[in-house]
Scaffold this motif. Structure first.
Motif, PDB file in Angstrom:
ATOM      1  N   ARG A  14     -54.154  14.464 -12.645  1.00 58.07           N
ATOM      2  CA  ARG A  14     -55.583  14.298 -12.314  1.00 58.07           C
ATOM      3  C   ARG A  14     -55.985  15.145 -11.111  1.00 58.07           C
ATOM      4  NH1 ARG A  14     -58.434  11.006 -15.311  1.00 58.07           N
ATOM      5  NH2 ARG A  14     -57.296   9.669 -16.767  1.00 58.07           N
ATOM      6  N   SER A  15     -55.754  16.430 -11.240  1.00 57.23           N
ATOM      7  CA  SER A  15     -55.958  17.367 -10.145  1.00 57.23           C
ATOM      8  C   SER A  15     -56.799  18.541 -10.603  1.00 57.23           C
ATOM      9  CB  SER A  15     -54.587  17.858  -9.648  1.00 57.23           C
ATOM     10  OG  SER A  15     -54.730  18.825  -8.637  1.00 57.23           O
ATOM     11  N   ALA A  16     -57.385  19.263  -9.626  1.00 55.08           N
ATOM     12  CA  ALA A  16     -58.186  20.449  -9.930  1.00 55.08           C
ATOM     13  C   ALA A  16     -58.384  21.233  -8.640  1.00 55.08           C
ATOM     14  CB  ALA A  16     -59.539  20.051 -10.514  1.00 55.08           C
ATOM     15  N   ALA A  72     -66.231  14.147  -8.196  1.00 56.88           N
ATOM     16  CA  ALA A  72     -64.945  14.394  -8.865  1.00 56.88           C
ATOM     17  C   ALA A  72     -64.035  13.176  -8.772  1.00 56.88           C
ATOM     18  CB  ALA A  72     -64.260  15.610  -8.253  1.00 56.88           C
ATOM     19  N   PHE A  73     -64.088  12.477  -7.631  1.00 56.33           N
ATOM     20  CA  PHE A  73     -63.248  11.306  -7.457  1.00 56.33           C
ATOM     21  C   PHE A  73     -63.889  10.040  -8.012  1.00 56.33           C
ATOM     22  CE2 PHE A  73     -61.189  13.394  -3.496  1.00 56.33           C
ATOM     23  CZ  PHE A  73     -60.315  14.089  -4.321  1.00 56.33           C
ATOM     24  N   GLY A  83     -63.214  11.109 -12.452  1.00 58.99           N
ATOM     25  CA  GLY A  83     -61.911  10.470 -12.577  1.00 58.99           C
ATOM     26  C   GLY A  83     -60.724  11.243 -12.045  1.00 58.99           C
ATOM     27  N   LEU A  84     -60.943  12.152 -11.095  1.00 59.28           N
ATOM     28  CA  LEU A  84     -59.828  12.929 -10.553  1.00 59.28           C
ATOM     29  C   LEU A  84     -59.232  12.239  -9.322  1.00 59.28           C
ATOM     30  CD1 LEU A  84     -61.210  16.558 -10.916  1.00 59.28           C
ATOM     31  CD2 LEU A  84     -59.676  15.313 -12.438  1.00 59.28           C
ATOM     32  N   HIS A  85     -58.037  12.704  -8.934  1.00 56.03           N
ATOM     33  CA  HIS A  85     -57.336  12.107  -7.797  1.00 56.03           C
ATOM     34  C   HIS A  85     -57.142  13.074  -6.637  1.00 56.03           C
ATOM     35  CE1 HIS A  85     -53.440  11.239  -5.645  1.00 56.03           C
ATOM     36  NE2 HIS A  85     -54.104  10.130  -5.425  1.00 56.03           N
ATOM     37  N   ARG A  86     -57.053  14.388  -6.942  1.00 55.47           N
ATOM     38  CA  ARG A  86     -56.780  15.376  -5.895  1.00 55.47           C
ATOM     39  C   ARG A  86     -57.575  16.650  -6.168  1.00 55.47           C
ATOM     40  NH1 ARG A  86     -52.672  17.939  -2.505  1.00 55.47           N
ATOM     41  NH2 ARG A  86     -52.592  20.156  -3.036  1.00 55.47           N
ATOM     42  N   ALA A 136     -56.729  20.585   1.015  1.00 51.98           N
ATOM     43  CA  ALA A 136     -56.736  19.594  -0.058  1.00 51.98           C
ATOM     44  C   ALA A 136     -57.245  18.256   0.457  1.00 51.98           C
ATOM     45  CB  ALA A 136     -55.337  19.432  -0.639  1.00 51.98           C
ATOM     46  N   VAL A 137     -57.588  17.397  -0.495  1.00 59.48           N
ATOM     47  CA  VAL A 137     -57.972  16.022  -0.189  1.00 59.48           C
ATOM     48  C   VAL A 137     -57.665  15.186  -1.424  1.00 59.48           C
ATOM     49  CG1 VAL A 137     -60.379  16.221  -0.974  1.00 59.48           C
ATOM     50  CG2 VAL A 137     -59.789  14.558   0.812  1.00 59.48           C
ATOM     51  N   THR A 138     -57.270  13.929  -1.214  1.00 58.68           N
ATOM     52  CA  THR A 138     -57.027  13.006  -2.313  1.00 58.68           C
ATOM     53  C   THR A 138     -58.013  11.844  -2.232  1.00 58.68           C
ATOM     54  OG1 THR A 138     -55.368  11.781  -1.042  1.00 58.68           O
ATOM     55  CG2 THR A 138     -54.583  13.583  -2.453  1.00 58.68           C
ATOM     56  N   ARG A 139     -58.124  11.140  -3.320  1.00 56.22           N
ATOM     57  CA  ARG A 139     -59.101  10.051  -3.410  1.00 56.22           C
ATOM     58  C   ARG A 139     -58.899   9.027  -2.295  1.00 56.22           C
ATOM     59  NH1 ARG A 139     -62.120   6.955  -2.670  1.00 56.22           N
ATOM     60  NH2 ARG A 139     -63.332   5.556  -3.988  1.00 56.22           N
ATOM     61  N   GLU A 140     -57.644   8.695  -1.989  1.00 56.91           N
ATOM     62  CA  GLU A 140     -57.376   7.672  -0.986  1.00 56.91           C
ATOM     63  C   GLU A 140     -57.878   8.065   0.402  1.00 56.91           C
ATOM     64  OE1 GLU A 140     -54.216   7.354  -4.170  1.00 56.91           O
ATOM     65  OE2 GLU A 140     -55.225   8.943  -3.059  1.00 56.91           O
ATOM     66  N   GLU A 141     -57.954   9.363   0.667  1.00 65.44           N
ATOM     67  CA  GLU A 141     -58.352   9.839   1.997  1.00 65.44           C
ATOM     68  C   GLU A 141     -59.857   9.791   2.225  1.00 65.44           C
ATOM     69  OE1 GLU A 141     -56.011  13.519   3.278  1.00 65.44           O
ATOM     70  OE2 GLU A 141     -55.720  13.480   1.107  1.00 65.44           O
ATOM     71  N   THR A 142     -60.638   9.673   1.160  1.00 67.82           N
ATOM     72  CA  THR A 142     -62.089   9.803   1.302  1.00 67.82           C
ATOM     73  C   THR A 142     -62.780   8.503   1.684  1.00 67.82           C
ATOM     74  OG1 THR A 142     -62.468   9.425  -1.061  1.00 67.82           O
ATOM     75  CG2 THR A 142     -62.132  11.710  -0.344  1.00 67.82           C
TER      76      THR A 142
END
Length: 222
Positions: free
Chosen positions: A118-120, A147-148, A152-155, A199-205
């Motif tokens: 689940r990345s882009a 996107a998150f 439905g993306l994660h990163r 980069a950034v992931t969903r948990e960081e936002t």
């Protein structure tokens, strides 16, 4: 098929998160919104791209053919059709950035891989007339949250030449972090160039990058 670490996954036929309209957000330059790319963008897209060659060409991957041909009015329909086709297959989220209702740039989430990754990547450009006005930062925040969320993306990751200080500031202000350096990563302006990876992931936002911008006084809801 897409392949990650030697494992192949089928391309999903659905396209969550596209088309969509995002924003608006108010920044110092004006009101920023995001919408899908459209065929009738050709004239304004070409006008800006041809005028801003010196502003854009040094940061973008080397393309086939000279800049005037690749960015002419008649070259947009094929690019638009390719982007729309990828979007309909769920592999890309191609958007136009608008400022006060007028085209001001593009922002794309590309190479979307789902399954367990689940990345882009995310890439963008804005008109030379709107730099330092908060437009790119607002666009990155809006699209990242989208996107998150619905997509439905994660990163997400973005690659930027070390010399591109303006874009590095955009990513930092939007909430991305630097992960490392990709040596000789992309052919840009006729040579293989190093790029930083952000980069950034969903948990960081947390509650979202847009809400962070608003809380920091860099943007406001319009």
């Amino acid at each position: 098929m897409n392949s990650v670490s030697g494992v192949s996954y089928p391309v999903e036929s659905r396209h969550p998160g596209w088309p969509a309209r995002l924003g608006p957000l108010r920044v110092p330059a004006g009101e920023v919104a995001i919408r899908p790319v459209r065929l009738r963008d050709a004239g304004e897209w070409s006008r800006i791209r041809l005028r801003d060659r010196a502003h854009l060409e040094m940061w973008e991957p080397t393309g086939v053919g000279p800049w005037p041909e690749r960015n002419a009015f008649w070259s947009w329909p094929s690019q638009w059709a390719a982007l729309r086709s990828l979007a309909r297959r769920g592999q890309c989220l191609p958007f136009t950035i608008t400022l006060d209702g007028r085209l001001a740039g593009q922002i794309t989430v590309g190479n979307v891989i789902r399954a367990s990754l689940r990345s882009a990547w995310i890439g963008y450009w804005v008109s030379s007339e709107v730099v330092r006005g908060g437009v790119a930062t607002a666009a990155v925040a809006l699209v990242t949250d989208h996107a998150f969320g619905l997509a439905g993306l994660h990163r997400l990751e973005a690659t930027v030449r070390p010399e591109n200080t303006a874009s590095l500031r955009v990513l930092t202000k939007a909430g991305y972090r630097q992960e490392g350096l990709f040596e000789r990563y992309l052919d840009v302006a006729g040579a293989w160039r190093d790029h930083y990876c952000y980069a950034v992931t969903r948990e960081e936002t947390g509650s979202g990058l847009v809400s962070r911008l608003v809380a920091a006084g860099r943007a406001d809801y319009a």
